[in-house]
Design an enzyme around this catalytic site. Structure first.
Site, PDB file in Angstrom:
ATOM      1  N   PRO A   1       0.835  -1.198   0.000  1.00 39.63           N
ATOM      2  CG  PRO A   1      -0.634  -1.525   1.770  1.00 39.63           C
ATOM      3  CD  PRO A   1       0.655  -2.014   1.200  1.00 39.63           C
ATOM      4  CD  GLU A   2       3.630   3.233  -4.011  1.00 41.80           C
ATOM      5  OE1 GLU A   2       4.217   4.321  -3.823  1.00 41.80           O
ATOM      6  OE2 GLU A   2       3.774   2.568  -5.041  1.00 41.80           O
TER       7      GLU A   2
ATOM      8  NE  ARG B   1       5.496 -10.544   1.688  1.00 35.25           N
ATOM      9  CZ  ARG B   1       6.069  -9.951   0.639  1.00 35.25           C
ATOM     10  NH1 ARG B   1       5.315  -9.348  -0.244  1.00 35.25           N
ATOM     11  NH2 ARG B   1       7.370  -9.967   0.496  1.00 35.25           N
TER      12      ARG B   1
ATOM     13  CG  HIS C   1      -2.211 -15.114   7.774  1.00 35.43           C
ATOM     14  ND1 HIS C   1      -1.150 -15.890   8.211  1.00 35.43           N
ATOM     15  CD2 HIS C   1      -2.614 -15.658   6.606  1.00 35.43           C
ATOM     16  CE1 HIS C   1      -0.928 -16.831   7.324  1.00 35.43           C
ATOM     17  NE2 HIS C   1      -1.802 -16.733   6.345  1.00 35.43           N
TER      18      HIS C   1
END
Ligand SMILES: [Zn+2]
Length: 296
Positions: free
Chosen positions: A24-25, A134, A115
């Site tokens: 995500p930016e 991650r 997760h």
């Protein structure tokens, strides 16, 4: 969708599928902030359950509970790619999505997705859930008055969509800087939140070669770069961020956002402005896409 100068090409926009890092930016984080703003302000945390402590900095469940349970959310802000949940006791819950972090605001009876690291129960029917397969994400609580001096924030440059970011600032800041302009723009100490995709797109729009030394650009070129960075990020915020594989918007939908990318991911295709073939080069280990015709 990002407008492009010719306005004529109506083919399906390419998305970022080049194998470069997808995360995500700034526009995606801003989209999430706006999404959460519908659910969080005014709500109180009634419970905090940590299901998996393993994030970039390991979570401390007891400390999180002590600092969050009973607190009411006052406002939701953003600094760079950090979401700032401001609380009524003067503290801030700081969230960073890392590479693959996902936030959802879900009905409490919904089963937990795999997760899921943390579940924040609200005094509504909903839960704020943070998951990150991650595990590069981050989550911590800090006093609001200490935020600017916090090691994660102290070095950050101005926000690209706010007044401190100006052509004059870029010009002054780049004097004596021999680094390529693309690396300069992606340096969070110079300006925050200009990620790889948006830096490529903005330099194409500005007509500046990504390898040009930052120090060699004069003020008129910085005016073009500044306008292009603003335009590129603002368009993406409006469109809701680019469509990236691991990105999910706040209410769990995905794949709805499309930003037209003019160079990024288009190596070997024709430039929409001049028709020359888009090229790729690697700068600091990241792919840069540019048009040898438009960018000099
Ligand atoms: Zn071109």
């Amino acid at each position: 969708m990002l407008a492009h100068p010719s306005g004529a090409d109506k083919r399906a926009p390419p998305t970022a599928t080049t194998g470069d890092t997808r995360m995500p930016e700034l526009p995606e984080v801003e989209t999430i902030r706006r999404g959460l703003e519908r659910f969080l302000p005014g709500r109180r945390f009634t419970r905090v359950d940590v299901h998996d402590r393993r994030l970039r900095t390991p979570l401390r469940p007891a400390a999180l509970r002590r600092r969050l349970v009973g607190r009411r959310v006052q406002a939701l802000k953003r600094r760079a790619k950090y979401l700032l949940v401001e609380l009524d006791d003067g503290s801030v819950l700081v969230l960073h999505l890392g590479m693959s972090g996902r936030l959802s605001c879900t009905a409490a009876e919904q089963p937990l997705a795999p997760h899921t690291h943390v579940v924040f129960r609200l005094d509504s029917e909903k839960e704020l859930r943070f998951r990150d397969h991650r595990r590069f994400g981050m989550l911590f609580v800090v006093r609001r008055e200490r935020l600017d001096r916090h090691p994660r924030f102290a070095h950050l440059g101005p926000e690209p969509l706010e007044a401190g970011f100006s052509p004059g600032y870029l010009f002054e800041r780049s004097r004596g800087v021999r680094r390529p302009v693309k690396n300069f723009l992606m340096d969070a100490a110079v300006v925050v939140g200009v990620g790889n995709i948006y830096a490529s797109e903005a330099l194409h729009r500005a007509g500046v070669h990504p390898n040009a030394a930052a120090a060699r650009l004069r003020l008129p070129r910085w005016q073009r770069v500044h306008a292009a960075v603003r335009h590129t990020l603002e368009s993406a915020v409006v469109a809701g961020g680019t469509t990236l594989n691991d990105f999910h918007s706040v209410d769990g939908r995905e794949g709805e956002f499309q930003v037209q990318l003019d160079v990024y991911g288009r190596e070997g295709e024709a430039c929409r402005r001049c028709g020359r073939v888009i090229r790729r080069l690697v700068q600091s280990g990241r792919s840069t896409f540019y048009c040898p015709g438009c960018q000099r």
